[in-house]
Design an enzyme around this catalytic site. Sequence first.
Site, PDB file in Angstrom:
ATOM      1  N   TRP A  12       0.838  -1.213   0.000  1.00 24.63           N
ATOM      2  CA  TRP A  12       0.000   0.000   0.000  1.00 24.63           C
ATOM      3  C   TRP A  12       0.865   1.252   0.000  1.00 24.63           C
ATOM      4  O   TRP A  12       0.513   2.262  -0.617  1.00 24.63           O
ATOM      5  CB  TRP A  12      -0.915  -0.009   1.225  1.00 24.63           C
ATOM      6  N   HIS A  13       2.014   1.195   0.652  1.00 26.73           N
ATOM      7  CA  HIS A  13       2.867   2.375   0.746  1.00 26.73           C
ATOM      8  C   HIS A  13       3.502   2.748  -0.581  1.00 26.73           C
ATOM      9  O   HIS A  13       3.821   3.920  -0.799  1.00 26.73           O
ATOM     10  CB  HIS A  13       3.965   2.158   1.802  1.00 26.73           C
ATOM     11  N   GLY A  14       3.742   1.803  -1.444  1.00 24.51           N
ATOM     12  CA  GLY A  14       4.397   2.160  -2.695  1.00 24.51           C
ATOM     13  C   GLY A  14       4.412   1.016  -3.682  1.00 24.51           C
ATOM     14  O   GLY A  14       4.418  -0.160  -3.294  1.00 24.51           O
TER      15      GLY A  14
ATOM     16  N   PHE B 275       2.371   8.598  -1.371  1.00 25.89           N
ATOM     17  CA  PHE B 275       1.696   7.326  -1.165  1.00 25.89           C
ATOM     18  C   PHE B 275       0.186   7.447  -1.280  1.00 25.89           C
ATOM     19  O   PHE B 275      -0.500   6.467  -1.221  1.00 25.89           O
ATOM     20  CB  PHE B 275       2.069   6.740   0.216  1.00 25.89           C
TER      21      PHE B 275
END
Length: 457
Positions: free
Chosen positions: A322-324, A457
């Site tokens: 989800w962060h990247g 993000f």
Amino acid sequence: MLFNSFPFLLGFLPLALVLHALVERFRPAWRLPLLVLLSLVFYGWWDWRFLPLLALSIGLNWLVARWFIRGGAALLIPLAIVANLGLLAAFKYSGLLADLANLLPGLDLARPSLALPLGISFFTFHHVMYLTDLARGRAPSMDLTRYALYIAFFPQVLAGPLVRWSEILHQFDERPYARPDAAERFGRGLMLLGIGLAKKVFLGDPLAAYANPVFEAAGLGHTVTVIEAWQGTLAFTFQIYFDFSGYTDMALGLALLFGIVLPQNFDVPYRATSLQDFWRRWHMTLSRFLRDYLYVPLGGNRHGLAVQLAALVATMTLGGLWHGAGLTFVAWGLAHGLGLGAGVLWRRAGLPMPALLGWALTFGFVMLTWVLFRATSFEAALTLFKGLFGFAPVGHGFKWRAFLPAVLVALAGPTAWAAIHRLQPKPALAVAFAVLFVAALLRIGDDANYEFIYFQF
């Protein structure tokens, strides 16, 4: 429009506060529509091309919720959640998927170059939280204005905190300036805004000058010395904390100026004595989301040790993704999932862990895994790890004085939310915060103005 910019602090915010005060006093029924309008203007200021996407996302999800409440098919909500996540994947992960597909023999797919809409990860998760709770029978119906404000409220739309509908919906109907403590709440909102801005420009941004060159050199394949590796890694460890917690403090302070209390997101995480404790203190609203909407549905700790460990690893790996859109983020999440699993096994075995040793192991683990989070590739991360573990030239010139203020504040200081509620209103306090705010504004005008890290993000 950045929170830490002159157009926002000296233009948009004063005008928004004046309009909000006038409407709240003379036309209370217009307050929520005004906040929605201000939020859309704020979002569109950054890139107006993505404003229709946000508006369409709000409108379609609201229609789905209304249809479901009126007796629509039970399958409607899961389909809407899949559609929301699919839209996020299309914008955020299409390039990564193309790169992975090209690993197969004979494939040569073009890498899509879609611009990432600001805040899409955060407003997508807000949709998912509401729709999931609605399907479970826990969430109420909202009119379009309230739903739009829940999703797009400008202090939190870009980078959180992730707010549950139950934490904010009841506040929409309040008259914030009619409260007996209205002036005190407004003052504390200004203090939070000032503290967050100061953390960003005085502590977070200066550390970027030590972190960025080291990670850029590693990304270019240059040798990184032991001193440079430690300096760059420590710099990023504290930079990301002060950058993101500073943003969160500003978001909470801004919301409070408009009569809304948002949930806290940080609780001195670098004082944690275990990895479990760290995730109860770092990005707390994301940790709650991952726990309640992913870890528990995957089985949590209710179906035996094997299921618990698998759910932990899967949850944190997806949290990393989800962060990247990069495999280094997946590896970062996987490492934290394995670390949390190791903590479960340690506690199950009943083994002791002295607090000081627990803190040292936790801080060291978190610092080392930040390398995966920040590095542009596994090759760059490996270069940093070689330096960190002594497999590189030693180098010289460690700038320890540059880190001392950040270390002291991060390890010994209270949270901004706790600090402002301990302080009693006094003229001298008002003057001190006014001086702090002016000094931060001068710093914004004097130095490079960095975007907030979590905006990507």
